[in-house]
Scaffold this active site. Sequence first.
Site, PDB file in Angstrom:
ATOM      1  N   ARG A   1      -7.512  -1.222  11.648  1.00  0.00           N
ATOM      2  CA  ARG A   1      -6.285  -0.646  11.071  1.00  0.00           C
ATOM      3  C   ARG A   1      -6.515   0.404   9.987  1.00  0.00           C
ATOM      4  O   ARG A   1      -7.615   0.618   9.524  1.00  0.00           O
ATOM      5  CB  ARG A   1      -5.440  -1.770  10.491  1.00  0.00           C
ATOM      6  CG  ARG A   1      -6.120  -2.585   9.416  1.00  0.00           C
ATOM      7  CD  ARG A   1      -5.151  -3.620   8.854  1.00  0.00           C
ATOM      8  NE  ARG A   1      -5.755  -4.497   7.889  1.00  0.00           N
ATOM      9  CZ  ARG A   1      -6.282  -5.683   8.186  1.00  0.00           C
ATOM     10  NH1 ARG A   1      -6.273  -6.123   9.441  1.00  0.00           N
ATOM     11  NH2 ARG A   1      -6.837  -6.413   7.248  1.00  0.00           N
TER      12      ARG A   1
ATOM     13  N   TRP B   1      -4.096  -8.840  -3.868  1.00  0.00           N
ATOM     14  CA  TRP B   1      -3.641  -9.832  -2.889  1.00  0.00           C
ATOM     15  C   TRP B   1      -3.812 -11.268  -3.390  1.00  0.00           C
ATOM     16  O   TRP B   1      -3.192 -12.185  -2.856  1.00  0.00           O
ATOM     17  CB  TRP B   1      -4.350  -9.643  -1.547  1.00  0.00           C
ATOM     18  CG  TRP B   1      -3.764  -8.521  -0.753  1.00  0.00           C
ATOM     19  CD1 TRP B   1      -4.384  -7.365  -0.364  1.00  0.00           C
ATOM     20  CD2 TRP B   1      -2.419  -8.440  -0.234  1.00  0.00           C
ATOM     21  NE1 TRP B   1      -3.514  -6.565   0.351  1.00  0.00           N
ATOM     22  CE2 TRP B   1      -2.306  -7.202   0.443  1.00  0.00           C
ATOM     23  CE3 TRP B   1      -1.296  -9.273  -0.292  1.00  0.00           C
ATOM     24  CZ2 TRP B   1      -1.122  -6.791   1.062  1.00  0.00           C
ATOM     25  CZ3 TRP B   1      -0.123  -8.865   0.325  1.00  0.00           C
ATOM     26  CH2 TRP B   1      -0.050  -7.640   0.993  1.00  0.00           C
TER      27      TRP B   1
ATOM     28  N   GLU C   1     -10.597  -2.351   4.481  1.00  0.00           N
ATOM     29  CA  GLU C   1      -9.249  -1.852   4.747  1.00  0.00           C
ATOM     30  C   GLU C   1      -9.084  -0.452   4.153  1.00  0.00           C
ATOM     31  O   GLU C   1      -9.849  -0.033   3.291  1.00  0.00           O
ATOM     32  CB  GLU C   1      -8.194  -2.771   4.095  1.00  0.00           C
ATOM     33  CG  GLU C   1      -8.228  -4.200   4.590  1.00  0.00           C
ATOM     34  CD  GLU C   1      -7.132  -5.095   3.998  1.00  0.00           C
ATOM     35  OE1 GLU C   1      -6.594  -5.902   4.752  1.00  0.00           O
ATOM     36  OE2 GLU C   1      -6.836  -4.998   2.798  1.00  0.00           O
TER      37      GLU C   1
ATOM     38  N   ASP D   1       0.784  -1.245   0.000  1.00  0.00           N
ATOM     39  CA  ASP D   1       0.000   0.000   0.000  1.00  0.00           C
ATOM     40  C   ASP D   1       0.819   1.300   0.000  1.00  0.00           C
ATOM     41  O   ASP D   1       1.799   1.405   0.728  1.00  0.00           O
ATOM     42  CB  ASP D   1      -0.872   0.103   1.266  1.00  0.00           C
ATOM     43  CG  ASP D   1      -1.614  -1.153   1.614  1.00  0.00           C
ATOM     44  OD1 ASP D   1      -1.541  -2.134   0.868  1.00  0.00           O
ATOM     45  OD2 ASP D   1      -2.272  -1.152   2.669  1.00  0.00           O
TER      46      ASP D   1
HETATM   47  C1  FRU Z   1      -3.951  -3.588   2.680  1.00  0.00           C
HETATM   48  C2  FRU Z   1      -3.315  -4.044   3.979  1.00  0.00           C
HETATM   49  C3  FRU Z   1      -3.661  -3.092   5.095  1.00  0.00           C
HETATM   50  C4  FRU Z   1      -2.525  -3.274   6.056  1.00  0.00           C
HETATM   51  C5  FRU Z   1      -1.354  -3.499   5.127  1.00  0.00           C
HETATM   52  C6  FRU Z   1      -0.322  -4.427   5.672  1.00  0.00           C
HETATM   53  O1  FRU Z   1      -3.312  -4.052   1.548  1.00  0.00           O
HETATM   54  O2  FRU Z   1      -3.712  -5.359   4.279  1.00  0.00           O
HETATM   55  O3  FRU Z   1      -4.931  -3.324   5.664  1.00  0.00           O
HETATM   56  O4  FRU Z   1      -2.328  -2.159   6.886  1.00  0.00           O
HETATM   57  O5  FRU Z   1      -1.877  -4.013   3.924  1.00  0.00           O
HETATM   58  O6  FRU Z   1       0.819  -4.445   4.875  1.00  0.00           O
END
Ligand code: FRU
Length: 517
Positions: A164, A316, A216, A34
């Site tokens: 998060r 992902w 997220e 990210d």
């Molecule tokens: C999104 C995520 C976020 C997290 C990060 C971890 O791609 O899963 O929710 O903070 O990547 O690398």
Amino acid sequence: MKVPSTTDVVPTSVGAEPHRPLYHFTPPAKWMNDPNGMVFYEGEYHLFYQFFPDSTVWGPMHWGHAVSADLVHWTHLPVALYPDSLGLIFSGSAVVDWKNTSGFGVGGKPPLVAMFTYHNMAREKAGAQDFQSQGLAYSNDRGRTWTKYAGNPVIPNPGVRDFRDTKVLWHEPSQRWIMVLAAADRVRLYTSDNLKRWEQVSEFGANIAAHGGVWECPDLFPLKVEGTNETRWVLLVSINPGGPNGGSATQYFVGNFDGTTFTMDPTFAPAIGAGGKEASRGVWLDHGRDNYAGVTWSDIPTEDGRRLFIGWMSNWDYATVVPTAAWRSAMTVPRVLTLQRTAVGPRVFSTPVSELRLLRGETLSMPSQRLSGTTALRLPRGTTPASAEVDLELRIPPGTATDIALELSNAAGDVYRVGFDASAKQFYSDRTRTPHGFSQTFATAVHTAPRIANDSIVRMHVYFDRASAELFADGGATALTDIYFPSEDFTTMRLVVTGAAVRLQYATLSGVRAMQK
Ligand code: FRU
């Protein structure tokens, strides 16, 4: 731990490494996901990112860092944030604390304040649920070095497993900070006077729109409705999985924000359906497979006024196995988000930033002409389809049974197509004839995106880099971003019409130069 230094960076490797983009941001080496902490301060756009400096697969997260004066030429800087005893450094944001509400500023200069998620791996492994909390760090030297706040975590875990990705904004009317974060299947909103003490004031999203995966990386910002004086609020929410073409993707909501609560507009109806049942409940920022976890820059000067966005150009479903060697993943091109009224309600449009013109090479134009069958495209001298920009307008009366594609190919027999299927009224991206043995989920289907407009003029503006295509259709109404990994760079570009002839109103074909000066 080896930290890449500014001398380790791209210039020696660009072009030499297969698939390394020429003008998209990539980490100097190793794993990136990210974009984080994007903020503009003293003439610099900052781009931080989820970074694992020890491997090309995801691992203990740091914040990598780069700066740019123009959004297209980036300078790599040393790692900004390292894991500590509270955890790894997951996604978050940064702001300029202009009024020094935090008290971290020195010498009358505002501090940069970053807010991120701590992920405590040891507690997760021990089976705890409370391993994610929110932390703060500040910088008094234009983001070059960061001090973690002694009072971390500023928001401890409330007993929510997925808790998060803090995005902070200054809310002018209430003169307070607002923070939005993802908490399992919804977002929570908090307010603060000083960035250190936070109070939860509302939540949004349970049972609304797409819930095919965990929520997220939210973002919340105002946008003027184009052509009016009305301001609405946009809430971006990335979800994984559950995207319109599978895996991770970003949905959004348009509504009102009163300083504490976000309320979706009644005119904001779910998307004209694409993909599976669950995904068709969402309205998607981008219909491709490869634009995830994107958020917008903070503190863009009001004279500029743009809402600038960048996303992680992967998914992902397969991010950790894509066939790159020294590094993994690129960002999308920076984009401008605008809000427009359409026949299906208010929609967020995405267009590439005009700064990309700084990289534009020579341009060739094609005059208006009738197109049928296959037309070879002549590119400017020195330009290959591996690094090109194509902008074309077609006249296709509604109901015409035709399909028109921009087709890239190479001597190895790899073929990629991005196009418009007029009968299905959808744009599409087809990477099924590019190598995909590295993943079961990479190329299972053609990716589609519904067309919003109903008129005869179809516009397709596409940026091709060595391993990606980004389609901005109909002035940004539909965005579709996909990556691909041809066995060698694409060398040929053609327009392929299947079915009834169409009229090409115009086409411009340009080279795009590499991002190094
Ligand atoms: C999104 C995520 C976020 C997290 C990060 C971890 O791609 O899963 O929710 O903070 O990547 O690398």
